[in-house]
Enzyme design. Structure first.
Site, PDB file in Angstrom:
ATOM      1  N   GLU A 169     -23.716 -17.993   4.608  1.00  0.00           N
ATOM      2  CA  GLU A 169     -23.525 -16.618   4.154  1.00  0.00           C
ATOM      3  C   GLU A 169     -22.072 -16.199   4.347  1.00  0.00           C
ATOM      4  OE1 GLU A 169     -27.471 -14.279   4.091  1.00  0.00           O
ATOM      5  OE2 GLU A 169     -26.542 -13.976   6.042  1.00  0.00           O
TER       6      GLU A 169
ATOM      7  N   SER B 203     -25.228 -11.258  -1.568  1.00  0.00           N
ATOM      8  CA  SER B 203     -25.375 -10.596  -2.872  1.00  0.00           C
ATOM      9  C   SER B 203     -26.122 -11.441  -3.905  1.00  0.00           C
ATOM     10  CB  SER B 203     -24.014 -10.151  -3.421  1.00  0.00           C
ATOM     11  OG  SER B 203     -23.422  -9.212  -2.542  1.00  0.00           O
TER      12      SER B 203
ATOM     13  N   HIS C  98     -26.963 -14.195  12.368  1.00  0.00           N
ATOM     14  CA  HIS C  98     -26.521 -13.429  11.200  1.00  0.00           C
ATOM     15  C   HIS C  98     -25.163 -12.789  11.522  1.00  0.00           C
ATOM     16  CE1 HIS C  98     -26.318 -10.451   8.035  1.00  0.00           C
ATOM     17  NE2 HIS C  98     -27.234 -11.152   7.401  1.00  0.00           N
TER      18      HIS C  98
ATOM     19  N   GLU D 139     -24.019  -9.967  10.919  1.00  0.00           N
ATOM     20  CA  GLU D 139     -24.098  -8.602  11.455  1.00  0.00           C
ATOM     21  C   GLU D 139     -24.355  -8.638  12.955  1.00  0.00           C
ATOM     22  OE1 GLU D 139     -27.014  -7.168   8.639  1.00  0.00           O
ATOM     23  OE2 GLU D 139     -25.499  -7.337   7.066  1.00  0.00           O
TER      24      GLU D 139
ATOM     25  N   ASN E 298     -34.476 -10.777   3.834  1.00  0.00           N
ATOM     26  CA  ASN E 298     -34.021 -10.163   5.083  1.00  0.00           C
ATOM     27  C   ASN E 298     -33.963  -8.655   4.831  1.00  0.00           C
ATOM     28  OD1 ASN E 298     -32.692  -9.306   7.354  1.00  0.00           O
ATOM     29  ND2 ASN E 298     -30.747 -10.328   6.903  1.00  0.00           N
TER      30      ASN E 298
ATOM     31  N   GLY F  59     -23.731  -7.887   1.054  1.00  0.00           N
ATOM     32  CA  GLY F  59     -23.865  -6.455   0.781  1.00  0.00           C
ATOM     33  C   GLY F  59     -22.692  -5.865   0.015  1.00  0.00           C
TER      34      GLY F  59
ATOM     35  N   LYS G 144     -33.494  -6.370   6.866  1.00  0.00           N
ATOM     36  CA  LYS G 144     -32.578  -5.672   7.787  1.00  0.00           C
ATOM     37  C   LYS G 144     -33.266  -4.408   8.328  1.00  0.00           C
ATOM     38  CE  LYS G 144     -28.754  -7.781   5.387  1.00  0.00           C
ATOM     39  NZ  LYS G 144     -27.338  -7.768   5.007  1.00  0.00           N
TER      40      LYS G 144
END
Ligand code: PGA
Length: 256
Positions: free
Chosen positions: A172, A217, A100, A102, A9, A178, A11
């Protein structure tokens, strides 16, 4: 046996020149990794939409698959800035990331909207990679299972269990994305097994065959121990997917 999947991904990262260099290094790296037949993980790259065409051209002739990072539920119309499932499919995508954290957090996407995206993707033969996961606060409050299953049930209720024959789930934990903090293999396995059990309760064969990948991560140093867990079928990789050596090594961990 379930085949592994390692998905990148990207991003909102990369420009055409750096994309070319990264892809060249990944393609040549993966070719030299000799994976035993049958143990090989599939590889998927999800670049920013504007670079899908560029990545598609670069991947021509390779077995690496292409995916979108987002999709709008409507087929077409007045949705400025949005991309439909038909457009992703037309551009060579086989997969799309949905839900996701985010998108949930920064763009206010609701469970209902995510469920609609899931079905829209499938109507164009795209395989949705449905992301679920709890925040740090939810984990500390002991509501990890409730949160993750709530996100799962929202899509199950809308699309039905049969829709999960052609879907991938990505667990996730938001606190691991991150941040450099990875869920321990045991922590991840516990949630993966809960997800599989929940799906199996509705249809045992779907539960057995669905791939549940882990994200948060993941890097070369921790991939193999995560992949060794019985219910972890691969990874959704953010930061480390932008570093060719790391990404190739994560893919190779499946040969382990
Ligand atoms: P990360 O991101 O690997 O950088 O933690 C994973 C993701 O958000 O999919």
């Amino acid at each position: 046996m379930r085949k592994g999947l390692v998905a990148a991904n990207w991003k909102m990262n990369g420009l055409s020149q750096s994309n070319d260099a990264l892809l060249d290094a990944i393609i040549s790296g993966l070719k030299v990794v000799e994976l035993p037949e049958g143990a090989q993980a599939e590889t998927l790259i999800c670049p920013p939409a504007i670079y899908l065409q560029q990545v598609r051209e670069k991947l021509e002739g390779s077995w690496i698959q292409l995916g979108g990072q987002n999709v709008h539920p409507a087929k077409s119309g007045a949705f400025t800035g949005e991309i439909s499932a038909g457009m992703l499919s037309d551009t060579g995508c086989t997969h799309v990331i949905i839900g996701h954290s985010e998108r949930r957090e920064l763009f206010g996407e609701t469970d209902r909207f995510i469920a609609e995206k899931f079905s829209a993707a499938q109507s164009c033969n795209l395989i949705p990679v449905l992301c679920v996961g709890e925040t740090q606060a939810q984990r500390e409050a002991g509501s990890t299972a409730e949160t993750v299953l709530g996100q799962l049930y929202a899509v199950l209720g809308h699309a039905g269990i049969d829709a999960f024959k052609q879907a991938i789930i990505a667990y996730e934990p938001v606190w691991a994305i991150g941040t450099g903090l990875t869920a321990s293999p045991d922590q991840a396995q516990e949630v993966h097994s809960l997800i599989r059990k929940t799906i199996s309760e509705q249809d045992e064969s779907v539960g057995e065959q669905i791939r549940i990948i882990y994200g948060g991560s993941v890097k070369a140093a921790n991939a193999a121990t995560l992949f060794a867990q019985p219910d972890i079928d691969g990874a959704l990789v953010g930061g480390a997917s932008l570093v060719a050596e790391e990404f190739v090594s994560i893919c190779a961990s499946f040969a382990g």
